[in-house]
Motif scaffolding. Structure first.
Motif, short mmCIF file in Angstrom:
data_model
loop_
_atom_site.label_atom_id
_atom_site.label_comp_id
_atom_site.label_asym_id
_atom_site.label_seq_id
_atom_site.Cartn_x
_atom_site.Cartn_y
_atom_site.Cartn_z
N ASP A 150 43.49 -13.20 4.54
CA ASP A 150 44.90 -12.86 4.32
C ASP A 150 45.03 -11.45 3.73
O ASP A 150 45.87 -10.65 4.17
N LEU A 151 44.19 -11.15 2.73
CA LEU A 151 44.25 -9.84 2.11
C LEU A 151 43.87 -8.73 3.09
O LEU A 151 44.46 -7.65 3.09
N SER A 152 42.89 -9.00 3.93
CA SER A 152 42.49 -8.02 4.95
C SER A 152 43.67 -7.70 5.87
O SER A 152 43.90 -6.54 6.23
N HIS A 153 44.41 -8.73 6.24
CA HIS A 153 45.58 -8.53 7.10
C HIS A 153 46.69 -7.77 6.36
O HIS A 153 47.27 -6.82 6.91
N ILE A 154 46.97 -8.19 5.14
CA ILE A 154 48.08 -7.61 4.38
C ILE A 154 47.83 -6.14 4.07
O ILE A 154 48.74 -5.31 4.14
N PHE A 155 46.59 -5.79 3.73
CA PHE A 155 46.27 -4.41 3.31
C PHE A 155 45.59 -3.58 4.40
O PHE A 155 45.19 -2.45 4.14
N ASP A 156 45.45 -4.14 5.60
CA ASP A 156 44.81 -3.40 6.71
C ASP A 156 43.40 -2.95 6.34
O ASP A 156 43.00 -1.81 6.65
N ILE A 157 42.65 -3.83 5.69
CA ILE A 157 41.26 -3.53 5.33
C ILE A 157 40.38 -4.65 5.90
O ILE A 157 40.31 -5.74 5.31
N PRO A 158 39.71 -4.43 7.02
CA PRO A 158 38.92 -5.50 7.63
C PRO A 158 37.70 -5.88 6.77
O PRO A 158 37.17 -5.07 6.01
N ASP A 159 37.30 -7.14 6.92
CA ASP A 159 36.00 -7.63 6.40
C ASP A 159 35.85 -7.47 4.89
O ASP A 159 34.82 -7.01 4.39
N LEU A 160 36.88 -7.87 4.16
CA LEU A 160 36.79 -7.81 2.70
C LEU A 160 35.78 -8.84 2.18
O LEU A 160 35.70 -9.97 2.68
N LEU A 161 35.05 -8.44 1.15
CA LEU A 161 34.06 -9.31 0.50
C LEU A 161 34.45 -9.50 -0.96
O LEU A 161 34.97 -8.58 -1.60
N ASP A 162 34.19 -10.69 -1.50
CA ASP A 162 34.39 -10.90 -2.93
C ASP A 162 33.13 -10.48 -3.67
O ASP A 162 32.10 -10.15 -3.06
N ASP A 163 33.21 -10.49 -4.98
CA ASP A 163 32.05 -10.14 -5.82
C ASP A 163 31.67 -11.34 -6.67
O ASP A 163 32.33 -11.63 -7.68
N PRO A 164 30.62 -12.07 -6.31
CA PRO A 164 30.21 -13.24 -7.09
C PRO A 164 29.86 -12.89 -8.55
O PRO A 164 29.97 -13.75 -9.43
N LYS A 165 29.46 -11.64 -8.79
CA LYS A 165 29.09 -11.23 -10.15
C LYS A 165 30.31 -10.83 -10.98
O LYS A 165 30.19 -10.66 -12.21
N LEU A 166 31.45 -10.65 -10.33
CA LEU A 166 32.70 -10.31 -11.02
C LEU A 166 32.54 -9.09 -11.94
O LEU A 166 33.03 -9.09 -13.08
N ILE A 167 31.86 -8.07 -11.44
CA ILE A 167 31.68 -6.85 -12.24
C ILE A 167 33.05 -6.30 -12.64
O ILE A 167 33.86 -5.91 -11.80
N GLY A 168 33.33 -6.26 -13.94
CA GLY A 168 34.60 -5.76 -14.44
C GLY A 168 35.75 -6.75 -14.34
O GLY A 168 36.85 -6.48 -14.81
#
Length: 264
Positions: A91-109
C-alpha cells in the motif's frame, strides 16, 4: 486487520500534492479498540529507560527509545508486525510511488518512543543509507498514542522546507494520528519542545522503510543525521550546534583510534 481501511488512490493524490515534500497525515489510523490496547501496553518512562536508550544530547534530549522488538508488549508487537507486513508495504509503495519497499526488522532509530517534559528533537534530515545491508532509507511512519493531549503541551512534528526557513506543517501528536513522509535530502523535520505536565509523556511508535534500489537522482552521497537550527535559534545554529558536531567528531575519532590500536 487493525489498521482502518483506506482509499489508497485518494491518499496517493494527497501525497502527490503535498508540500514541501511527499507526506501524509491520517487521523483515526488504527481501529479504536486496538489503539487503546497499544496505549495501555506502553511502559512508564522510567520502565522504558531501563529497557532501551535514553537521549540527553543537545539536538535530542528527554527521550527514551526502545528498538528491540523482543521486548515489545504484545499489542505493540502486533502493531510492529502490521506496519512491516507485505500488504501494508505494498500500500505504501503505491501511495508514495516507491516500488519494493522493505521494512527494517532491527528498527534502527524506530520502535517505541517516549518523550518527557522539556524533551525535544531539533530539525534534521535522517541518515540515508544502511551500509551493512546496502539499503536506502525512503519513508518514515509515526503513530501517536497521546489521549487528551493539549495544544500548549507542544511536541508537534514539524515539516520544514529545504532551507529550514518555512514550516509547512505542524502536527500535534494526538491519539491515533499517523504521519508518513518521504526520506530525502530535503525532508527536514523536527519536534517542538514537549511541555506536558510531570507524569505525562509524548508516546509514539516509529517505523522506517527502505529499498535496495537507490532513489532516482541519488549522487552517491552517504550521510548520517544532519541537524539544522530553526530561524529563531540563532545561538544554537551559530555556536551550540557546531560545538556539538565537533565534540561528536572528536569522540568518534578517539574511538576509531582505540580500535585501530587494539587491532595491531
Amino acid at each position: 486487520m487493525s489498521i482502518k481501511p483506506f482509499d489508497r488512490d485518494a491518499l496517493r493524490d494527497r501525497v502527490r500534492n503535498a508540500t514541501p515534500f511527499p507526506s501524509l497525515c491520517i487521523d483515526g489510523f488504527l481501529e479504536e479498540d486496538f489503539a487503546d490496547r497499544v496505549l495501555a501496553a506502553f511502559p512508564t518512562y522510567e520502565q522504558a529507560s531501563t529497557m532501551g536508550r535514553e537521549f540527553a544530547a543537545l539536538n535530542e534530549r528527554g527521550k527514551v527509545q526502545l528498538t528491540d522488538s523482543s521486548k515489545f508488549p504484545e499489542p505493540i508487537a502486533e502493531l510492529n508486525r502490521l506496519l512491516a507486513s507485505p500488504e501494508f508495504r505494498d500500500d505504501l509503495s503505491h501511495i508514495f510511488d516507491i516500488p519494493d519497499l522493505l521494512d527494517d526488522p532491527k528498527l534502527i532509530g524506530g520502535g517505541m518512543h517516549q518523550t518527557g517534559p522539556q524533551g525535544h528533537l531539533d530539525v534534521h534530515v535522517d541518515f540515508n543509507y544502511l551500509r551493512d545491508r546496502k539499503l536506502h532509507r525512503r519513508l518514515n511512519i509515526l503513530v501517536y498514542f497521546n489521549k487528551d493531549w493539549q495544544p500548549e503541551w507542544g511536541g508537534n512534528v514539524e515539516l520544514w522546507d529545504k532551507k529550514v526557513k518555512v514550516c509547512h506543517h505542524s502536527f500535534s501528536p494526538i491519539f491515533n494520528r499517523c504521519v508518513i513522509f518521504a526520506t530525502s535530502p530535503i525532508s527536514y523535520h523536527g519536534v517542538t519542545a514537549v511541555k506536558c505536565p510531570p507524569g505525562n509523556t509524548r508516546k509514539s511508535f516509529a517505523g522506517y522503510y527502505y529499498t535496495e534500489q537507490a532513489p532516482e537522482g541519488w549522487d552517491g552521497t552517504i550521510h548520517s543525521t544532519i541537524f539544522k537550527a530553526r530561524p529563531n535559534e540563532v545561538l544554537k545554529g551559530k555556536v551550540l550546534m557546531p560545538a556539538e558536531k565537533m565534540s561528536r567528531w572528536v569522540r568518534r575519532t578517539f574511538h576509531d583510534a582505540k580500535k585501530l590500536i587494539k587491532s595491531k
